[in-house]
Every structure is written in C-alpha cells, then in structure tokens.
Write an enzyme that holds these catalytic residues in place. Structure first.
Site, PDB file in Angstrom:
ATOM      1  N   CYS A 177       0.723  -1.278   0.106  1.00 24.83           N
ATOM      2  CA  CYS A 177       0.017   0.121   0.058  1.00 24.83           C
ATOM      3  C   CYS A 177       0.889   1.422   0.110  1.00 24.83           C
ATOM      4  O   CYS A 177       1.682   1.468  -0.897  1.00 24.83           O
ATOM      5  CB  CYS A 177      -1.049  -0.214   1.108  1.00 24.83           C
ATOM      6  SG  CYS A 177      -2.432   1.040   0.851  1.00 24.83           S
TER       7      CYS A 177
ATOM      8  N   GLU B 280      -2.708  -8.656   2.965  1.00 25.33           N
ATOM      9  CA  GLU B 280      -3.043  -9.459   4.239  1.00 25.33           C
ATOM     10  C   GLU B 280      -4.474  -9.436   4.729  1.00 25.33           C
ATOM     11  O   GLU B 280      -4.907  -9.930   5.597  1.00 25.33           O
ATOM     12  CB  GLU B 280      -2.259  -8.742   5.473  1.00 25.33           C
ATOM     13  CG  GLU B 280      -2.770  -7.237   5.625  1.00 25.33           C
ATOM     14  CD  GLU B 280      -2.314  -6.155   4.833  1.00 25.33           C
ATOM     15  OE1 GLU B 280      -2.505  -4.921   5.170  1.00 25.33           O
ATOM     16  OE2 GLU B 280      -1.706  -6.336   3.943  1.00 25.33           O
TER      17      GLU B 280
ATOM     18  N   HIS C  81      -3.930  -4.542  -0.202  1.00 23.00           N
ATOM     19  CA  HIS C  81      -3.562  -5.137   0.823  1.00 23.00           C
ATOM     20  C   HIS C  81      -3.551  -6.722   1.000  1.00 23.00           C
ATOM     21  O   HIS C  81      -4.772  -7.061   1.310  1.00 23.00           O
ATOM     22  CB  HIS C  81      -4.457  -4.492   2.276  1.00 23.00           C
ATOM     23  CG  HIS C  81      -4.284  -3.244   2.412  1.00 23.00           C
ATOM     24  ND1 HIS C  81      -3.468  -2.914   3.625  1.00 23.00           N
ATOM     25  CD2 HIS C  81      -4.754  -2.113   2.128  1.00 23.00           C
ATOM     26  CE1 HIS C  81      -3.197  -1.536   3.563  1.00 23.00           C
ATOM     27  NE2 HIS C  81      -4.025  -0.868   2.982  1.00 23.00           N
TER      28      HIS C  81
END
Length: 199
Positions: A77, A181, A179
């Site tokens: 990001c 994750e 992102h």
C-alpha cells in the site's frame, strides 16, 4: 527464512505480521538497519500519508539502508508508493520518496458514484511476474486515494476512476497497492509467492 517487517512507526504491523504467521513464517519487526540489511526478505508496510511516512524513515535513518537492499523487498500500500521517485501526497507539494522504482504517485481522479478513497474489493489484471504465480484475474482489497500510473514497471493493473498500477516492480523491489493481508486466499498466495522468490 528470515523475514523483517520494517517498523516505519506509521503502519498497521499486526495484520501484516499475522498474515505471514498464517503461512508458517514468524517475522521480525524492526527499525534496526543491520537487522534489515541481513534479512532474507524485507516488507515495507505503510498507512497514512507519504509525507509522514518519509519523515519517519528519515527520522529512523533508514532511507539509505532501504535503497541499498539487494534481497527481495515488498512494499505494501503506502509502502509501495514510497518505493517510487516522488509523491503528490503532501500539503507542501511533491515530496521525494525512495526512488528505487521510477515513477511518481498522483492523486486519483474522482467520478460520479465513485468517491475517494478507493476502498473495497477490485478484480486485478496481473502479469506473468512470479509474485502472481498461480493467480488469474484475482480479487484484492484496496484502500487509497493516490496511485501510480500504469508504466513499464507495472506488473498488475486495476481500475477504479482510472487505470492505475495495482503492483509495480524493478529488480528486487516490488510493491502492491492493495492489502494482501486483507485479501483472502488471493492475497495469501501473493505473500507465499514473495517468500518463495529468488532474486
């Protein structure tokens, strides 16, 4: 596998840390230049503005260390945006970033019924870069108002109010605007591929 998540002081480290732990790797979270230089893999996360993040990196004396890395490094990001040459995300005008991948970060255009920040799941067109091995038109989770234009260093493309780089790369430096994750199985595959890279 020694993996360091750079403690930029302006990032959500817990979610990135947990994503790698789910893959069986326990990261080291550190702002120590020697620990970062000696890691086999380095992740540069970031949340907030480019101006604040770069101030933090300068304050931690990490700019030269990060620029000199030769092992695989992944920016996430804002971390991706900091890999470029400059960013418009500053109240005082364009600021210099790490400059390891050519290009500049620009504010995205607005459109009717498409407010900024761009927030949510978007299908992403990925290239044949090993970071995306085993993925075809994956869905990733984005949260951003600034982006890297599509260029020769683009390895994944996405579109919201405009086409932009979902990921960029040059040599051992890679960055993803989304992102991983927070992107379910597709995001986990990107992180797994990163761990398996050889540069």
């Amino acid at each position: 596998m020694s993996l360091v998540i750079v403690n930029t002081r302006v990032a959500n480290l817990a979610s990135v840390d947990f994503a790698f732990r789910r893959l069986g790797v326990t990261p080291i979270i550190s702002a120590d230049p020697e620990i970062i230089r000696n890691a086999e893999r380095v992740v540069l996360p970031g949340v907030g503005t480019a101006a604040a993040a770069m101030r933090s990196l300068h304050g931690l004396a990490l700019v030269d260390t990060l620029r000199s890395l030769t092992q695989p490094m992944l920016g996430v990001c804002l971390g991706m945006q900091m890999l470029t040459e400059s960013s418009d995300e500053s109240a005082s005008g364009r600021i210099d970033c790490l400059g390891v991948i050519p290009g500049s970060i620009e504010r995205m255009t607005t459109a009717k019924h498409k407010p900024l920040p761009h927030m949510g799941w978007n299908q992403t067109q990925v290239g044949d870069h090993p970071l995306f091995a085993g993925l075809q038109d994956p869905w990733f989770y984005y949260v951003h108002s600034y982006a890297a234009p599509v260029s020769e260093f683009t390895i994944a493309k996405c579109e919201y109010t405009q086409a932009f780089s979902g990921a960029i790369a040059r040599d051992n430096f890679m960055g993803v605007q989304f992102h991983p994750e927070r992107s379910g199985s597709d995001g986990a595959r990107v992180l797994k591929n990163f761990l398996e890279l050889s540069c």
